[in-house]
Motif scaffolding. Structure first.
Motif, mmCIF file in Angstrom:
data_model
loop_
_atom_site.group_PDB
_atom_site.id
_atom_site.type_symbol
_atom_site.label_atom_id
_atom_site.label_comp_id
_atom_site.label_asym_id
_atom_site.label_seq_id
_atom_site.Cartn_x
_atom_site.Cartn_y
_atom_site.Cartn_z
ATOM 1 N N TYR A 3 41.761 39.674 37.918
ATOM 2 C CA TYR A 3 40.447 40.173 37.524
ATOM 3 C C TYR A 3 39.387 39.953 38.582
ATOM 4 O O TYR A 3 38.459 40.745 38.706
ATOM 5 C CB TYR A 3 40.000 39.583 36.188
ATOM 6 N N THR A 44 32.843 33.698 29.290
ATOM 7 C CA THR A 44 32.903 34.883 28.443
ATOM 8 C C THR A 44 31.578 35.612 28.372
ATOM 9 O O THR A 44 31.536 36.848 28.450
ATOM 10 C CB THR A 44 33.361 34.499 27.022
ATOM 11 N N LEU A 47 31.146 37.613 31.455
ATOM 12 C CA LEU A 47 32.077 38.740 31.439
ATOM 13 C C LEU A 47 31.528 39.893 30.612
ATOM 14 O O LEU A 47 31.542 41.055 31.041
ATOM 15 C CB LEU A 47 33.426 38.275 30.895
ATOM 16 N N ILE A 48 31.000 39.586 29.457
ATOM 17 C CA ILE A 48 30.431 40.622 28.583
ATOM 18 C C ILE A 48 29.227 41.272 29.241
ATOM 19 O O ILE A 48 29.091 42.499 29.243
ATOM 20 C CB ILE A 48 30.070 40.014 27.210
ATOM 21 N N ALA A 51 30.383 43.607 31.991
ATOM 22 C CA ALA A 51 30.951 44.845 31.442
ATOM 23 C C ALA A 51 29.829 45.798 31.042
ATOM 24 O O ALA A 51 29.903 47.002 31.299
ATOM 25 C CB ALA A 51 31.860 44.538 30.262
ATOM 26 N N SER A 57 34.667 48.117 30.285
ATOM 27 C CA SER A 57 35.114 47.178 29.248
ATOM 28 C C SER A 57 35.492 45.844 29.877
ATOM 29 O O SER A 57 35.820 45.767 31.068
ATOM 30 C CB SER A 57 36.314 47.746 28.493
ATOM 31 N N THR A 58 35.467 44.810 29.063
ATOM 32 C CA THR A 58 35.935 43.515 29.542
ATOM 33 C C THR A 58 37.424 43.585 29.877
ATOM 34 O O THR A 58 37.877 42.940 30.815
ATOM 35 C CB THR A 58 35.676 42.408 28.506
#
Length: 79
Positions: A3, A44, A47-48, A51, A57-58
């Motif tokens: 990623y 997290t 990450l959101i 996105a 999208s994640t």
């Protein structure tokens, strides 16, 4: 693909610097650089937000899909 490679590709595709993205996330550039190099797991909430920023999208960022289209409605964010 790991990623963290996608993090760099997305940032470069949007003509942003690591500092700009770090500022957007409310962190420091050296910390963000570690996410792109795979030296730290990305939180997290970051990450959101990424996105949403990149309109993807994640799952795409995490390499779980090669489809960059987001799912459903996303929140519009700009730097």
């Amino acid at each position: 693909m790991r990623y963290y490679h996608r993090l760099r590709e997305l940032r470069e595709d949007h003509d942003l610097t690591q500092k700009q993205v770090a500022d957007y996330l409310g962190t420091y550039q050296p910390h963000y650089g570690k996410y792109e190099r795979g030296e730290r797991d990305i939180p997290t909430d970051y990450l959101i937000r990424l996105a949403d920023l990149y309109k993807t999208s994640t799952d795409y960022i995490l390499g779980r899909t090669d489809n960059p289209k987001p799912y459903g409605n996303t929140i519009e964010h700009k730097i």
